[in-house]
Design a protein around this motif. Sequence first.
Motif, PDB file in Angstrom:
ATOM      1  N   ILE A 158       0.852  -1.105   0.094  1.00  0.00           N
ATOM      2  CA  ILE A 158      -0.114   0.034   0.027  1.00  0.00           C
ATOM      3  C   ILE A 158       0.817   1.175   0.100  1.00  0.00           C
ATOM      4  O   ILE A 158       0.685   2.237  -0.542  1.00  0.00           O
ATOM      5  N   HIS A 159       2.075   1.376   0.915  1.00  0.00           N
ATOM      6  CA  HIS A 159       2.890   2.334   0.875  1.00  0.00           C
ATOM      7  C   HIS A 159       3.472   2.576  -0.669  1.00  0.00           C
ATOM      8  O   HIS A 159       3.454   3.828  -1.142  1.00  0.00           O
ATOM      9  N   ASN A 160       3.861   1.636  -1.262  1.00  0.00           N
ATOM     10  CA  ASN A 160       4.361   1.902  -2.448  1.00  0.00           C
ATOM     11  C   ASN A 160       3.352   2.149  -3.506  1.00  0.00           C
ATOM     12  O   ASN A 160       3.879   2.926  -4.651  1.00  0.00           O
ATOM     13  N   GLY A 208      -2.173 -12.027  -5.072  1.00  0.00           N
ATOM     14  CA  GLY A 208      -1.292 -11.170  -4.101  1.00  0.00           C
ATOM     15  C   GLY A 208      -1.878 -11.579  -2.967  1.00  0.00           C
ATOM     16  O   GLY A 208      -2.717 -12.559  -2.524  1.00  0.00           O
ATOM     17  N   PRO A 209      -1.375 -10.907  -1.499  1.00  0.00           N
ATOM     18  CA  PRO A 209      -1.866 -11.243  -0.434  1.00  0.00           C
ATOM     19  C   PRO A 209      -3.352 -11.054  -0.311  1.00  0.00           C
ATOM     20  O   PRO A 209      -4.043 -10.254  -0.911  1.00  0.00           O
ATOM     21  N   LEU A 240      -0.606  -8.426  -7.401  1.00  0.00           N
ATOM     22  CA  LEU A 240      -1.747  -7.396  -6.988  1.00  0.00           C
ATOM     23  C   LEU A 240      -1.361  -5.614  -6.614  1.00  0.00           C
ATOM     24  O   LEU A 240      -2.129  -5.150  -7.252  1.00  0.00           O
ATOM     25  N   ALA A 241      -0.370  -5.593  -6.200  1.00  0.00           N
ATOM     26  CA  ALA A 241       0.262  -4.090  -6.082  1.00  0.00           C
ATOM     27  C   ALA A 241       0.269  -3.462  -7.409  1.00  0.00           C
ATOM     28  O   ALA A 241      -0.217  -2.337  -7.259  1.00  0.00           O
ATOM     29  N   LYS A 292       6.111  -3.676 -12.328  1.00  0.00           N
ATOM     30  CA  LYS A 292       7.266  -3.588 -11.734  1.00  0.00           C
ATOM     31  C   LYS A 292       7.773  -4.846 -11.013  1.00  0.00           C
ATOM     32  O   LYS A 292       8.995  -5.183 -10.987  1.00  0.00           O
ATOM     33  N   TYR A 293       6.895  -5.690 -10.432  1.00  0.00           N
ATOM     34  CA  TYR A 293       7.198  -6.942  -9.802  1.00  0.00           C
ATOM     35  C   TYR A 293       7.501  -8.024 -10.663  1.00  0.00           C
ATOM     36  O   TYR A 293       6.630  -8.288 -11.540  1.00  0.00           O
TER      37      TYR A 293
END
Length: 346
Positions: free
Chosen positions: A9-11, A207-208, A246-247, A328-329
């Motif tokens: 979430i921060h990213n 994702g999580p 997911l991010a 990105k991941y």
Amino acid sequence: MNKIIEEDIHNILKTSIKWELFRGSTVLISGASGCLPGYLVETLLKLDAQGFNIKVLALVRNRGKARARFKNYLNNKNLFFINQDVTLPVKYHGKIDYIIHAASQASPKYYQVDPVGTLTSNTMGTYQLLQLAVAKKVKVFLFFSSGEVYGREDQKRTKETDYGYLDPLDVRSCYAESKRAGETMCISFLAQYKVPVKIIRPFHTFGPGIGLNDGRVFADFIANIIRNENIVMKSDGLSERSFCYLADATVAFFLVLLEGKIGEAYNVGREKPISIIELAKLVVGLFPEKGLKVISRKRVESDRYIESRFLHIAPDISKIKMLGWQPKYSISEAFKRTILSFGEQK
């Protein structure tokens, strides 16, 4: 709070998305406790905590599940649960600025046991929320469609204009055909009622928060590693799929919501696919200390799961790249973070 989710979430919030557009707004998200929309909810609540005064209306069928999913935010006065089925009329007396319709039974395990429930959330649910969008004069209505709408087609990478064959007499089409119908409903409400609709078509996203009993291959493999089980293949593993963390996908969802063109659809996913057998070996290799193996077996037939008949599924993301997005991941990072997130949860 789960450290992996907190980092994600921060990213997400560090990206150059025009977050200021959410200030003082009310956002309704259907299926809010699901894996994909759950990150949308948490991101908006983090923004609210920074003084953005964002009201989040989480439309859910299972209030208990939703409260458990958002247990860290239950004291937030701007989080409201609307506990009902999305196929019913939504009654809310306040203003709504954005509607995100993400309620859907995306797992193939439902296609055989509950095809009617699968298609109604994508059709009747879409209709009810579009009606609400008309009444509330929303700024944007974002519809979560799917890469499944493309059907059978021979493109190496699927563009938003590449449509293939779907058999309406195949029960597995309950998902893809109803997503197609949902998209057409959106465009019809745009044409007749000027509802500012936008459409996203996620490919395989995880994702999580993913359910370990989800039924899709990425969830099965994640569950195997968490339970210290060998991965037993249920097919030859030669099918290729495109997997997105997911991010990364959440950034794409917000980007389309705020900056995408009205009346258009956007693919969301990684362009480079990987075969299922290669993915199994990759996931096992992430945790060599567990000593797990990939075991090949003959195809396993199940009356509760209908396998996809498509061998190669991967998106062309040129269109959303023009908005400034790309994942990105790496696949390795994505699966490792997801698996470690369950350890954090425990």
